[in-house]
Scaffold this motif. Structure first.
Motif, PDB file in Angstrom:
ATOM      1  N   GLY A  88      28.947  35.255  36.441  1.00 41.26           N
ATOM      2  CA  GLY A  88      28.351  34.176  35.666  1.00 41.26           C
ATOM      3  C   GLY A  88      27.061  34.522  34.955  1.00 41.26           C
ATOM      4  N   PHE A  89      26.487  35.676  35.241  1.00 40.17           N
ATOM      5  CA  PHE A  89      25.213  36.051  34.615  1.00 40.17           C
ATOM      6  C   PHE A  89      25.367  36.189  33.107  1.00 40.17           C
ATOM      7  CE2 PHE A  89      24.357  36.886  38.980  1.00 40.17           C
ATOM      8  CZ  PHE A  89      22.967  36.875  39.136  1.00 40.17           C
ATOM      9  N   ASP A  90      26.523  36.695  32.669  1.00 37.67           N
ATOM     10  CA  ASP A  90      26.735  36.916  31.240  1.00 37.67           C
ATOM     11  C   ASP A  90      26.965  35.619  30.472  1.00 37.67           C
ATOM     12  OD1 ASP A  90      26.602  39.813  31.273  1.00 37.67           O
ATOM     13  OD2 ASP A  90      28.503  39.757  32.347  1.00 37.67           O
ATOM     14  N   MET A  91      27.189  34.520  31.178  1.00 40.35           N
ATOM     15  CA  MET A  91      27.394  33.240  30.514  1.00 40.35           C
ATOM     16  C   MET A  91      26.278  32.242  30.840  1.00 40.35           C
ATOM     17  SD  MET A  91      30.724  31.971  32.778  1.00 40.35           S
ATOM     18  CE  MET A  91      30.823  30.394  31.967  1.00 40.35           C
ATOM     19  N   GLY A  92      25.183  32.746  31.435  1.00 41.81           N
ATOM     20  CA  GLY A  92      24.033  31.898  31.692  1.00 41.81           C
ATOM     21  C   GLY A  92      24.129  31.026  32.918  1.00 41.81           C
TER      22      GLY A  92
ATOM     23  N   THR B 102      31.361  40.743  37.947  1.00 39.81           N
ATOM     24  CA  THR B 102      32.680  40.303  37.528  1.00 39.81           C
ATOM     25  C   THR B 102      32.596  39.167  36.515  1.00 39.81           C
ATOM     26  OG1 THR B 102      32.935  38.629  39.283  1.00 39.81           O
ATOM     27  CG2 THR B 102      33.651  40.877  39.792  1.00 39.81           C
ATOM     28  N   ARG B 103      33.684  39.025  35.764  1.00 38.66           N
ATOM     29  CA  ARG B 103      33.923  37.858  34.919  1.00 38.66           C
ATOM     30  C   ARG B 103      35.358  37.421  35.158  1.00 38.66           C
ATOM     31  NH1 ARG B 103      30.974  38.368  29.104  1.00 38.66           N
ATOM     32  NH2 ARG B 103      31.106  36.101  29.383  1.00 38.66           N
ATOM     33  N   ASN B 104      35.611  36.115  35.043  1.00 41.14           N
ATOM     34  CA  ASN B 104      36.945  35.597  35.325  1.00 41.14           C
ATOM     35  C   ASN B 104      37.437  34.702  34.194  1.00 41.14           C
ATOM     36  OD1 ASN B 104      36.282  36.287  38.340  1.00 41.14           O
ATOM     37  ND2 ASN B 104      38.441  35.730  38.289  1.00 41.14           N
ATOM     38  N   ALA B 105      38.423  35.182  33.468  1.00 42.64           N
ATOM     39  CA  ALA B 105      39.074  34.366  32.441  1.00 42.64           C
ATOM     40  C   ALA B 105      39.999  33.378  33.133  1.00 42.64           C
ATOM     41  CB  ALA B 105      39.861  35.266  31.491  1.00 42.64           C
ATOM     42  N   PHE B 106      39.888  32.100  32.772  1.00 40.39           N
ATOM     43  CA  PHE B 106      40.627  31.042  33.466  1.00 40.39           C
ATOM     44  C   PHE B 106      41.360  30.144  32.470  1.00 40.39           C
ATOM     45  CE2 PHE B 106      40.201  27.051  36.307  1.00 40.39           C
ATOM     46  CZ  PHE B 106      41.465  27.250  36.859  1.00 40.39           C
ATOM     47  N   ALA B 107      41.994  30.767  31.489  1.00 39.50           N
ATOM     48  CA  ALA B 107      42.704  29.988  30.468  1.00 39.50           C
ATOM     49  C   ALA B 107      43.856  29.194  31.056  1.00 39.50           C
ATOM     50  CB  ALA B 107      43.221  30.926  29.370  1.00 39.50           C
ATOM     51  N   SER B 108      44.421  29.629  32.175  1.00 40.96           N
ATOM     52  CA  SER B 108      45.534  28.894  32.785  1.00 40.96           C
ATOM     53  C   SER B 108      45.117  27.490  33.192  1.00 40.96           C
ATOM     54  CB  SER B 108      46.059  29.652  34.008  1.00 40.96           C
ATOM     55  OG  SER B 108      45.121  29.597  35.070  1.00 40.96           O
ATOM     56  N   GLY B 109      43.827  27.301  33.476  1.00 34.12           N
ATOM     57  CA  GLY B 109      43.323  25.995  33.867  1.00 34.12           C
ATOM     58  C   GLY B 109      42.650  25.246  32.746  1.00 34.12           C
ATOM     59  N   GLY B 110      42.777  25.758  31.529  1.00 33.68           N
ATOM     60  CA  GLY B 110      42.159  25.103  30.389  1.00 33.68           C
ATOM     61  C   GLY B 110      40.685  25.388  30.246  1.00 33.68           C
ATOM     62  N   VAL B 111      40.205  26.450  30.912  1.00 31.70           N
ATOM     63  CA  VAL B 111      38.787  26.828  30.887  1.00 31.70           C
ATOM     64  C   VAL B 111      38.691  28.282  30.438  1.00 31.70           C
ATOM     65  CG1 VAL B 111      36.703  27.116  32.274  1.00 31.70           C
ATOM     66  CG2 VAL B 111      38.245  25.210  32.738  1.00 31.70           C
ATOM     67  N   TYR B 112      37.783  28.558  29.494  1.00 28.20           N
ATOM     68  CA  TYR B 112      37.664  29.923  28.978  1.00 28.20           C
ATOM     69  C   TYR B 112      37.253  30.900  30.084  1.00 28.20           C
ATOM     70  CZ  TYR B 112      36.403  33.783  25.854  1.00 28.20           C
ATOM     71  OH  TYR B 112      36.330  35.000  25.227  1.00 28.20           O
ATOM     72  N   GLU B 113      36.248  30.510  30.872  1.00 28.64           N
ATOM     73  CA  GLU B 113      35.718  31.418  31.890  1.00 28.64           C
ATOM     74  C   GLU B 113      35.109  30.622  33.036  1.00 28.64           C
ATOM     75  OE1 GLU B 113      32.515  35.136  32.333  1.00 28.64           O
ATOM     76  OE2 GLU B 113      32.702  34.044  30.426  1.00 28.64           O
TER      77      GLU B 113
ATOM     78  N   SER C 205      30.295  42.903  30.144  1.00 26.58           N
ATOM     79  CA  SER C 205      29.397  41.888  29.588  1.00 26.58           C
ATOM     80  C   SER C 205      29.900  41.356  28.254  1.00 26.58           C
ATOM     81  CB  SER C 205      27.995  42.478  29.411  1.00 26.58           C
ATOM     82  OG  SER C 205      27.103  41.538  28.889  1.00 26.58           O
ATOM     83  N   ASP C 206      30.573  42.193  27.474  1.00 30.26           N
ATOM     84  CA  ASP C 206      31.041  41.810  26.140  1.00 30.26           C
ATOM     85  C   ASP C 206      32.439  41.198  26.146  1.00 30.26           C
ATOM     86  OD1 ASP C 206      28.686  42.718  25.054  1.00 30.26           O
ATOM     87  OD2 ASP C 206      29.472  44.703  24.560  1.00 30.26           O
ATOM     88  N   MET C 207      32.946  40.815  27.311  1.00 32.15           N
ATOM     89  CA  MET C 207      34.309  40.278  27.410  1.00 32.15           C
ATOM     90  C   MET C 207      34.564  39.148  26.410  1.00 32.15           C
ATOM     91  SD  MET C 207      36.173  38.156  30.495  1.00 32.15           S
ATOM     92  CE  MET C 207      35.649  36.561  29.807  1.00 32.15           C
ATOM     93  N   THR C 208      35.669  39.255  25.691  1.00 37.18           N
ATOM     94  CA  THR C 208      36.092  38.194  24.787  1.00 37.18           C
ATOM     95  C   THR C 208      37.615  38.240  24.670  1.00 37.18           C
ATOM     96  OG1 THR C 208      35.804  37.229  22.584  1.00 37.18           O
ATOM     97  CG2 THR C 208      35.855  39.622  22.726  1.00 37.18           C
TER      98      THR C 208
ATOM     99  N   TRP D 162      49.543  33.807  36.974  1.00 38.83           N
ATOM    100  CA  TRP D 162      48.175  34.111  37.424  1.00 38.83           C
ATOM    101  C   TRP D 162      47.276  32.904  37.226  1.00 38.83           C
ATOM    102  CZ3 TRP D 162      48.165  38.719  33.550  1.00 38.83           C
ATOM    103  CH2 TRP D 162      49.039  39.722  33.995  1.00 38.83           C
ATOM    104  N   VAL D 163      46.379  32.693  38.172  1.00 36.95           N
ATOM    105  CA  VAL D 163      45.366  31.657  37.992  1.00 36.95           C
ATOM    106  C   VAL D 163      44.230  32.176  37.122  1.00 36.95           C
ATOM    107  CG1 VAL D 163      43.710  30.161  39.167  1.00 36.95           C
ATOM    108  CG2 VAL D 163      45.974  30.524  40.157  1.00 36.95           C
ATOM    109  N   THR D 164      43.773  33.394  37.382  1.00 39.79           N
ATOM    110  CA  THR D 164      42.730  33.995  36.549  1.00 39.79           C
ATOM    111  C   THR D 164      43.024  35.471  36.314  1.00 39.79           C
ATOM    112  OG1 THR D 164      41.222  34.859  38.281  1.00 39.79           O
ATOM    113  CG2 THR D 164      41.004  32.517  37.694  1.00 39.79           C
ATOM    114  N   ILE D 165      42.311  36.036  35.349  1.00 41.48           N
ATOM    115  CA  ILE D 165      42.231  37.487  35.173  1.00 41.48           C
ATOM    116  C   ILE D 165      40.798  37.884  35.484  1.00 41.48           C
ATOM    117  CG2 ILE D 165      42.379  39.416  33.544  1.00 41.48           C
ATOM    118  CD1 ILE D 165      44.523  37.850  32.036  1.00 41.48           C
ATOM    119  N   LEU D 166      40.634  38.702  36.506  1.00 36.03           N
ATOM    120  CA  LEU D 166      39.316  39.149  36.947  1.00 36.03           C
ATOM    121  C   LEU D 166      38.986  40.483  36.292  1.00 36.03           C
ATOM    122  CD1 LEU D 166      37.844  39.084  40.512  1.00 36.03           C
ATOM    123  CD2 LEU D 166      37.915  41.248  39.276  1.00 36.03           C
ATOM    124  N   ILE D 167      37.835  40.537  35.638  1.00 34.39           N
ATOM    125  CA  ILE D 167      37.329  41.767  35.025  1.00 34.39           C
ATOM    126  C   ILE D 167      36.103  42.196  35.833  1.00 34.39           C
ATOM    127  CG2 ILE D 167      36.525  42.859  32.903  1.00 34.39           C
ATOM    128  CD1 ILE D 167      39.310  41.679  32.643  1.00 34.39           C
TER     129      ILE D 167
END
Length: 283
Positions: free
Chosen positions: A246-250, A204-215, A170-173, A188-193
Motif C-alpha cells: 500500500g505504500f505505492d498508493m498512499g 507487494t501490490r495486489n491487483a483486485f479487479a475480480s472484486g471491482g477494485v483496482y488495487e 512500484s510502477d505497477m499498472t 483468482w481473487v487477486t494477482i500479487l506482485i
C-alpha cells in the motif's frame, strides 16, 4: 444497521486497508449483503452472526462479488469483536473453512491475528504466466528466478509474481477490465506482485479487479497464500516474513506472516487495526 469502518494492517494510526464490518444477530439476505458491500464501497465487508456453538458465521462481500476468505476484513472483524466483547480468541466459520482470529487492545489500536485456512501452491503454467506478463507489460527478465511464478492458495486462489526490481513493482499498472476478465477466467481473487528486499522483508501490490477494485492496500489472504508458497519452495524465511503493502498508493500497510514448518498448515497473519475517522474520508 451499525456498519463499522475499520482500517486493517495499519501503519500505526495511519494507512491500512479499509473494511466494513457488520455484527448482527443474523445475516441479512444475500442480496442485502451485496447491496451493503457496494454502498460501503470498500474492497470487502465482513458480515458476522453468532452461532449456537459459540463460533461466528462469517461471509465476505466485495462491491462486485462474494469472496470465500478475506484477510484484512478478518483482522477488522477481530478488532470489532475485541472492542465489543473483549480481548481473546474468536472462532469463525467461513463458507469453505473454519479459522480463528484473536485480538488485544493496544492504546487506540487493536492488535489482531488470524490463523488462515490451509495453504497450497503449484507452479504456474507457462501460458498462464505469459497472460499475466502481458497484462502488466512485464518481460521475463524482470522475474525473480528464485521465486518462480505460482498459483497460490490460502483460503482463496491467487496468482503470485515476484519481480527483481522494487521500482518495477512500484510502477505497477494494468487495464482493470482486462484484469477482471483474466482473474475470472482462472478463478483468482487477486494477482500479487512482490519484491524481496531481504529474505524476510517483502514489498507487494495486489491487483483486485475480480472484486471491482483496482488495487488493495493490504491483502491478508494473499499474504498467507504467498507465505505458504515460500515455505513450499524452501525459502529461508526463518519462520516469519514482514510485508509492506500500500505504500505505492498512499495507504501504508504492514503485515506480519508467521510460517510454521508443516507444509500446507495455516499461516498466522497479524497487524494493527484502527477505527476510521472523518479525516479518512476527506481529500
Amino acid at each position: 444497521m451499525d456498519i463499522q469502518r475499520i482500517s486493517a494492517f495499519s501503519d500505526g494510526d495511519t494507512g491500512g486497508n479499509p473494511a466494513g464490518v457488520l455484527i448482527s444477530d443474523a445475516h441479512p439476505s444475500v442480496e442485502d449483503m451485496r447491496t451493503i458491500a457496494a454502498d460501503v464501497g470498500f474492497s470487502e465487508t465482513a458480515f458476522a452472526a453468532p452461532q449456537g456453538d459459540g463460533a461466528w458465521r462469517v461471509r465476505y462481500f466485495s462491491p462486485q462479488s462474494e469472496v470465500p476468505f478475506c484477510g484484512h476484513a478478518t483482522i477488522a472483524l477481530g478488532s470489532a469483536l475485541t472492542r465489543e466483547f473483549g480481548p481473546g480468541r474468536y472462532n469463525l466459520k467461513l463458507n469453505e473453512a473454519e479459522i480463528s482470529v484473536e485480538g488485544a487492545v493496544s492504546g487506540e489500536l487493536v492488535e489482531a491475528a488470524l490463523q488462515s485456512p490451509p495453504t497450497k501452491s503449484q507452479p504456474a503454467p507457462d501460458e498462464v504466466v505469459s497472460e499475466v506478463m502481458d497484462l502488466f507489460g512485464y518481460t521475463k527478465d524482470q522475474i525473480d528466478i528464485r521465486i518462480p511464478p505460482a498459483l497460490v492458495h490460502g483460503g482463496a486462489d491467487h496468482f503470485a509474481l515476484t519481480l527483481n526490481s522494487r521500482e518495477v513493482v512500484s510502477d505497477m499498472t494494468y487495464d482493470q477490465e482486462a484484469g477482471r476478465k483474466l482473474m475470472e477466467k482462472h478463478g483468482w481473487v487477486t494477482i500479487l506482485i512482490a519484491f524481496s528486499e531481504t529474505p524476510q522483508l517483502f514489498h507487494t501490490r495486489n491487483a483486485f479487479a475480480s472484486g471491482g477494485v483496482y488495487e488493495d492496500p493490504a491483502t491478508g489472504a494473499a499474504s498467507a497464500a504467498y507465505a505458504g508458497y515460500l515455505r513450499d519452495i524452501g525459502w529461508p524465511h526463518q519462520g516469519r516474513i514482514e510485508i509492506n503493502q500500500g505504500f505505492d498508493m498512499g495507504h501504508p500497510s504492514r503485515i506480519v506472516a508467521e510460517i510454521g514448518s508443516e507444509k500446507g498448515s495455516s499461516i498466522r497473519v497479524s497487524g494493527s487495526a484502527r477505527v476510521m475517522n472523518d479525516s479518512d474520508f476527506t481529500d
